[in-house]
Design a protein around this motif. Sequence first.
Motif, PDB file in Angstrom:
ATOM      1  N   GLU A  64       0.830  -1.209   0.000  1.00 12.35           N
ATOM      2  CA  GLU A  64       0.000   0.000   0.000  1.00 12.35           C
ATOM      3  C   GLU A  64       0.866   1.261   0.000  1.00 12.35           C
ATOM      4  OE1 GLU A  64      -3.488   0.377  -0.132  1.00 12.35           O
ATOM      5  OE2 GLU A  64      -3.292  -1.702  -0.748  1.00 12.35           O
ATOM      6  N   LEU A  65       1.947   1.239   0.753  1.00  8.23           N
ATOM      7  CA  LEU A  65       2.837   2.407   0.794  1.00  8.23           C
ATOM      8  C   LEU A  65       3.549   2.619  -0.543  1.00  8.23           C
ATOM      9  CD1 LEU A  65       4.334   1.991   4.361  1.00  8.23           C
ATOM     10  CD2 LEU A  65       2.807   3.812   3.574  1.00  8.23           C
ATOM     11  N   VAL A  66       4.038   1.547  -1.130  1.00 10.19           N
ATOM     12  CA  VAL A  66       4.722   1.670  -2.421  1.00 10.19           C
ATOM     13  C   VAL A  66       3.770   2.242  -3.470  1.00 10.19           C
ATOM     14  CG1 VAL A  66       5.713   0.329  -4.328  1.00 10.19           C
ATOM     15  CG2 VAL A  66       6.475  -0.083  -1.991  1.00 10.19           C
ATOM     16  N   LEU A  67       2.551   1.735  -3.507  1.00  9.36           N
ATOM     17  CA  LEU A  67       1.577   2.269  -4.453  1.00  9.36           C
ATOM     18  C   LEU A  67       1.241   3.722  -4.144  1.00  9.36           C
ATOM     19  CD1 LEU A  67      -0.868  -0.757  -4.815  1.00  9.36           C
ATOM     20  CD2 LEU A  67       0.767   0.091  -6.502  1.00  9.36           C
ATOM     21  N   GLY A  68       1.121   4.055  -2.869  1.00  7.92           N
ATOM     22  CA  GLY A  68       0.800   5.418  -2.469  1.00  7.92           C
ATOM     23  C   GLY A  68       1.900   6.415  -2.774  1.00  7.92           C
ATOM     24  N   PHE A  69       3.154   5.942  -2.775  1.00  7.17           N
ATOM     25  CA  PHE A  69       4.282   6.828  -3.057  1.00  7.17           C
ATOM     26  C   PHE A  69       4.651   6.851  -4.527  1.00  7.17           C
ATOM     27  CE2 PHE A  69       5.639   5.998   1.540  1.00  7.17           C
ATOM     28  CZ  PHE A  69       5.044   7.161   1.974  1.00  7.17           C
ATOM     29  N   GLY A  70       3.832   6.280  -5.375  1.00  2.00           N
ATOM     30  CA  GLY A  70       4.062   6.389  -6.809  1.00  2.00           C
ATOM     31  C   GLY A  70       4.866   5.273  -7.422  1.00  2.00           C
TER      32      GLY A  70
END
Length: 171
Positions: A64-70
Amino acid sequence: MSSSEVMRPERSTGGMARFAAILLGLGMLAGCQVQPLYGNLSGESQSVTVARAETRVEQVVRNELVLGFGGEQSAGAYTLDISATSTVSGILPGGIDNEFSAARATVTAIYVLKATQTGEVVKRGTRTADAQFDLPSQNFAQERAKLEAETRAAKAVAAQVRADVAAALAR
């Protein structure tokens, strides 16, 4: 009414009030500055590399964090180390044997955001999220419900961590 009288539309105060409200609203919108919460996602100055995960719950948070950070960053300006754990506790006891009919999955994430070049800690914190689930009589259904609740809680924790990191990088 005779044909010599001319019909004139009366000016309503309601129409003038609406017009004034529209002008006021446009004036207020002119002062707004719209910008992304995280800043420029394509910029190298704010790229975040998320550390590898050890457990399933950590992997959900990391994804989720990787996707959220682009997307995946191989060498970002910042490194985010994260550790996530999950606990399950029963709630709502009932029945003949006082068995639990519902439970709560709690995911806790401890994170540290560091500048990659200097190793300086920019932000650190702990975030927690809960997700409730039913405990059906079948064992497989119980395990599946537990996994889904952990996933929901992990996604909620990731959103909280992302907001914390975004706020720290916006300063």
